[in-house]
Design a protein around this motif. Sequence first.
Motif, PDB file in Angstrom:
ATOM      1  N   ALA A  46       5.814   8.490   1.738  1.00  0.00           N
ATOM      2  CA  ALA A  46       6.941   7.646   1.333  1.00  0.00           C
ATOM      3  C   ALA A  46       6.776   7.300  -0.140  1.00  0.00           C
ATOM      4  O   ALA A  46       5.658   7.123  -0.622  1.00  0.00           O
ATOM      5  CB  ALA A  46       6.983   6.377   2.164  1.00  0.00           C
ATOM      6  N   ILE A  47       7.890   7.232  -0.863  1.00  0.00           N
ATOM      7  CA  ILE A  47       7.827   6.941  -2.297  1.00  0.00           C
ATOM      8  C   ILE A  47       8.762   5.787  -2.630  1.00  0.00           C
ATOM      9  O   ILE A  47       9.919   5.789  -2.226  1.00  0.00           O
ATOM     10  CB  ILE A  47       8.219   8.167  -3.147  1.00  0.00           C
ATOM     11  N   PHE A  48       8.247   4.862  -3.405  1.00  0.00           N
ATOM     12  CA  PHE A  48       9.036   3.696  -3.794  1.00  0.00           C
ATOM     13  C   PHE A  48       9.039   3.536  -5.302  1.00  0.00           C
ATOM     14  O   PHE A  48       8.111   3.944  -5.990  1.00  0.00           O
ATOM     15  CB  PHE A  48       8.433   2.439  -3.153  1.00  0.00           C
ATOM     16  N   LYS A  49      10.094   2.904  -5.781  1.00  0.00           N
ATOM     17  CA  LYS A  49      10.155   2.556  -7.204  1.00  0.00           C
ATOM     18  C   LYS A  49      10.988   1.295  -7.340  1.00  0.00           C
ATOM     19  O   LYS A  49      11.798   0.982  -6.459  1.00  0.00           O
ATOM     20  CB  LYS A  49      10.768   3.707  -8.007  1.00  0.00           C
ATOM     21  N   PRO A  50      10.802   0.547  -8.435  1.00  0.00           N
ATOM     22  CA  PRO A  50      11.595  -0.667  -8.609  1.00  0.00           C
ATOM     23  C   PRO A  50      13.065  -0.323  -8.803  1.00  0.00           C
ATOM     24  O   PRO A  50      13.403   0.691  -9.402  1.00  0.00           O
ATOM     25  CB  PRO A  50      11.006  -1.311  -9.868  1.00  0.00           C
TER      26      PRO A  50
END
Length: 197
Positions: A46-50
């Motif tokens: 899973a990849i997250f960013k602001p």
Amino acid sequence: MFLENTFKSANQSGWIEVITGSMFSGKTEELIRRLRRAQIAKQKVAIFKPKLDTRYSEKEIVSHDANYIESVPVEKASEILDKGIESDVIGIDEAQFFDMDIVEVCNELANRGKRVIVAGLDMDYLGKPFGPMPYLMAIAEYVTKVHAICMRCGNLAHYSHRKSTSDSLIELGEKDKYEPLCRSCYLEALKEQNKDE
Ligand code: ZN
């Protein structure tokens, strides 16, 4: 080159990796490389960013060379804890823009057995440590500093220098606003700017 530990025993705990450096140093490319390899190893990623980082695309992590992996924009660091818990490997891009909770979130995920890979700017354009990054570097098992190439002399660049802000009405892209510079060229650039003011 960073080589990950692929062996996973039943009771193995997680860990934190930090990829950091100046602008145009290839942080996101390195993050994507590691996440791709985890995907090849059949791990759930899973990849997250602001949410504020909407330079090119809402949904995808985009690096400057247009490699991309679909990512989830989140407003607060704490959202990553809820949304990431289903995955084996959790990537976080542009981590410098997150609130300080990101430090505890990364620890918590690693404690629960996750591999957490964090990418972000080490310093702002003034050369000061950027947001939660120094704390993330302190608690990580592995820290990788990547470097851009100095635009003035070709040495390894360490700083993201903001070029003098002219009163241009045209909204410039990132590449026109900032340049990666080595330590001596950065100092030189600051001297030039102080002279102009
Ligand atoms: Zn230089």
